[in-house]
Design a protein around this motif. Structure first.
Motif, short mmCIF file in Angstrom:
data_model
loop_
_atom_site.label_atom_id
_atom_site.label_comp_id
_atom_site.label_asym_id
_atom_site.label_seq_id
_atom_site.Cartn_x
_atom_site.Cartn_y
_atom_site.Cartn_z
N VAL A 1 -6.17 -15.43 3.51
CA VAL A 1 -4.74 -15.11 3.40
C VAL A 1 -4.53 -13.59 3.46
CG1 VAL A 1 -2.70 -15.30 1.92
CG2 VAL A 1 -4.27 -17.22 2.11
N ALA A 2 -5.47 -12.83 2.90
CA ALA A 2 -5.31 -11.38 2.85
C ALA A 2 -5.72 -10.70 4.15
CB ALA A 2 -6.11 -10.80 1.68
N LEU A 3 -6.43 -11.43 5.02
CA LEU A 3 -7.05 -10.80 6.20
C LEU A 3 -6.08 -10.01 7.08
CD1 LEU A 3 -9.85 -10.53 7.35
CD2 LEU A 3 -9.35 -12.41 8.89
N PRO A 4 -4.90 -10.56 7.43
CA PRO A 4 -3.99 -9.77 8.28
C PRO A 4 -3.65 -8.42 7.66
CG PRO A 4 -3.19 -12.01 8.08
CD PRO A 4 -4.35 -11.89 7.15
N GLY A 5 -3.40 -8.41 6.36
CA GLY A 5 -3.07 -7.16 5.68
C GLY A 5 -4.24 -6.19 5.71
N ILE A 6 -5.45 -6.73 5.46
CA ILE A 6 -6.65 -5.89 5.47
C ILE A 6 -6.84 -5.30 6.87
CG2 ILE A 6 -9.16 -5.95 5.29
CD1 ILE A 6 -8.86 -8.05 3.11
N LEU A 7 -6.69 -6.15 7.90
CA LEU A 7 -6.89 -5.68 9.28
C LEU A 7 -5.88 -4.61 9.65
CD1 LEU A 7 -7.80 -8.79 11.42
CD2 LEU A 7 -9.23 -6.88 10.71
N THR A 8 -4.61 -4.85 9.32
CA THR A 8 -3.58 -3.87 9.66
C THR A 8 -3.91 -2.51 9.06
OG1 THR A 8 -2.00 -5.69 9.53
CG2 THR A 8 -1.10 -3.49 9.65
N GLY A 9 -4.21 -2.51 7.76
CA GLY A 9 -4.53 -1.25 7.09
C GLY A 9 -5.77 -0.61 7.67
N SER A 10 -6.77 -1.43 7.99
CA SER A 10 -8.03 -0.88 8.49
C SER A 10 -7.85 -0.28 9.88
CB SER A 10 -9.09 -1.97 8.54
OG SER A 10 -9.22 -2.55 7.27
N ILE A 11 -7.07 -0.95 10.72
CA ILE A 11 -6.86 -0.41 12.07
C ILE A 11 -6.16 0.94 12.00
CG2 ILE A 11 -5.65 -0.76 14.25
CD1 ILE A 11 -6.14 -3.75 13.91
N LEU A 12 -5.17 1.05 11.12
CA LEU A 12 -4.48 2.33 10.97
C LEU A 12 -5.46 3.39 10.47
CD1 LEU A 12 -1.03 1.19 9.54
CD2 LEU A 12 -1.63 1.83 11.87
#
Lengths: 319, 259
Positions: free
Chosen positions: A223-234
């Motif tokens: 469930v948290a993955l999209p948020g983690i990915l967004t932050g990590s890509i930035l």
């Protein structure tokens, strides 16, 4: 008289006194609402609206000027030969192949190091650590770390990786330094994403006899993955664009050899821009090369940011 | 008060002198109570009386609140659930729970039902499918979802989601099902379906249900416990509680004078 008030009266409740007082307050209040006041507020609102839109336009104008200037300067220089050639003393033969490869190598270190360390830290702080003063202290300081200037991370990298571990100005030293730089951002972004996972999902899992790690792996992280990915890509796009830590590490001015292992010296896109701009004094055409490199770097960053936005929109909140 | 039941082996839970504090606030005061096998035990009482706290103590879910402290013992088939040798994970596979708000995972209907069996190590696809079918049939949901097992569970209505959660609970094959106001977020028709379901489930499972609705307790339960301010005021057969309460406070509550 309202039914509720009637009931209050019947029961002889004293609360009704309060209601009469309020009625008086409303009367006094009504007198104060005059049309001149409303007129002034509407005008203030309109004025502020224009001020706010001007602020937005200002940012857009700056971006437009930047894009126009580098567009004009790089025109004719940005071609396939530029992307696939290595450095050269002659401006029309020079290219950024080595710098692109350097940046790719850099990311090959930064991505796994920050994701593993960052997400692990976030999991510990949000799921395992006892909520209390120490945990809050750690969290505040990780946020503080995120705002430490990059040149200071460069000095840290120089002292620890460059000198102490004797990695010099290799890709490994650069990658680890960059990882330190963006790690706090990844930790904070992952923490926010994990915190946003609703507690009732964890409860459902625990209620079926799942242990903590199973719950994290099967429920929380997906469930948290999209948020983690967004932050990590930035965070990654920040690592790609940062110059100062690499300058401090002493990335060589001129690399003619294409790096082929993580222990080799390297150059990266922002460094290339920096040195070509400095060298413009010697060879004016280098300015065009710098502009062309900026176009490449900006394109990469725009793509990364777009991917982050797409991921964020695709996995909008479902709860 | 303490009602001794002569048929001890019929008790799934035997709560003895249970006290519970949230920090310094005592939420449960010296509770003594037995929960019988294959019966529906309803727990009623006004908001904040400790009924949810009590039911969540039975599978130690309450320990997710960090400031909770308990004394006393709860025997589950004779073993104290607070004993060091008792693993909460093991207890919770035996004592499942259905929550107030339907809480399916954001996964397919099938994945929701087989979550429990999967985490407990069942990998065989065919077996998982059989478990899913049996659980959904037990939860009276199979006919409504059999053609869309791979659809996201969030596409189901609230009532269906709650029955899915019951199916998910059943799939672990628990011995007891704890239900914390399972119908408070549902409309009357969905509520009726869940109530009918509970009645069929008690053949195989022991059910303890917290409810705000006295009508619900009267309709479905065999025994009813009335909690007030952390005390267990009265615990008896449901007919006795509702037709002939011994305590004045129970009477006041069930006749709607407060709460």
């Amino acid at each position: 008289m309202s039914a509720a008030k009637l009931e209050f009266l019947r029961e002889g409740r004293e609360d009704t006194m309060l209601e009469t007082d309020q009625t008086h307050a409303f009367e006094r209040y009504k007198v104060k609402i005059d049309s001149g006041r409303i007129e002034r507020r509407v005008r203030l609102n309109n004025g502020l609206k224009h001020l706010f839109s001007l602020s937005t336009v200002f940012a857009l104008v700056v971006l437009a000027i930047l894009l126009y200037r580098i567009g004009v300067q790089s025109a004719g220089w940005l071609d396939l030969q530029f992307l696939t050639s290595n450095l050269s003393r002659f401006a029309d033969k020079a290219g950024i192949y080595g710098a692109i490869l350097g940046t790719v190598y850099l990311m090959l270190i930064v991505v796994p190091v920050t994701l593993i360390l960052g997400v692990s830290t976030a999991i510990y702080l949000e799921e395992y650590a006892a909520k209390g003063r120490i945990q809050r202290f750690i969290k505040v300081n990780i946020s503080n770390l995120a705002s430490v200037p990059s040149v200071i991370f460069g000095l840290l990298g120089l002292a620890v990786f460059g000198r102490m571990l004797n990695l010099g100005s290799s890709i490994l030293a650069g990658g680890l330094t960059m990882s330190l730089l963006v790690l706090p951002t990844v930790v904070v972004a992952s923490q926010e994403a994990i915190k946003a996972v609703p507690g009732f999902l964890r409860e459902a899992s625990y209620g079926m006899g799942a242990d903590k790690w199973t719950t994290i792996r099967k429920v929380v992280l997906p469930v948290a993955l999209p948020g983690i990915l967004t932050g990590s890509i930035l965070a990654m796009s920040r690592a790609i664009g940062e110059t100062a830590p690499l300058v401090v590490l002493g990335i060589p001015t001129l690399i003619l050899k294409i790096p082929d292992s993580v222990m080799d010296d390297f150059t990266a896109l922002p460094i290339q821009i920096y040195y070509w701009t400095l060298d413009t004094v010697l060879t004016p055409e280098y300015a065009n090369l710098a502009a062309a490199t900026i176009v490449v770097l900006l394109a990469v960053l725009f793509i990364l940011n777009s991917v982050a936005i797409i991921i964020r929109n695709k996995f909008q909140k479902r709860f | 008060m303490n009602i001794q039941n002569p048929e001890i082996e019929n008790n799934v839970f035997d709560v003895r002198g249970l006290n519970l504090w949230y920090g310094n606030d005592q939420a449960l005061k010296n509770i003594n109570m037995q929960i019988e096998k294959n019966k529906i035990t309803a727990i009623i009482g006004p908001s904040g009386c400790g009924k949810s706290t009590f039911i969540k103590t039975l599978n130690r879910m309450i320990e997710n609140v960090p400031i909770v402290r308990t004394t006393g013992e709860i025997l589950y088939h004779g073993n104290d659930i607070f004993d060091k040798s008792m693993r909460v994970e093991e207890l919770r596979t035996k004592v499942g729970m259905v929550f107030q708000k339907p809480n399916p995972f954001p996964k397919s209907i099938f994945e929701n039902v087989v979550y429990g069996p999967k985490i407990h190590g069942i990998k065989d696809k065919k077996l998982l499918m059989e478990i899913a079918e049996a659980s959904l049939k037990s939860a009276a949901l199979w006919d409504e979802v059999k053609d869309r097992l791979n659809d996201n569970a969030y596409g189901l209505s609230g009532g269906q989601q709650q029955r899915l959660c019951i199916a998910r609970c059943i799939a672990v094959q628990p011995d007891v099902i704890l239900m914390d106001e399972p119908t408070s977020a549902l409309d009357p028709i969905a509520t009726l379906k869940v109530e009918e379901l509970m009645d069929s489930l008690k053949q195989e499972y022991t059910i303890a249900i917290v409810t705000h609705s006295m009508q619900q307790a009267a309709r479905i339960s065999d025994k009813t416990a009335f909690f007030l301010m952390g005390d267990l005021i009265e615990y008896d057969k449901t007919e006795a509680i509702f037709s002939n309460p011994r305590d004045k406070r129970t009477e006041d509550y069930i006749t709607g004078r407060f709460g």
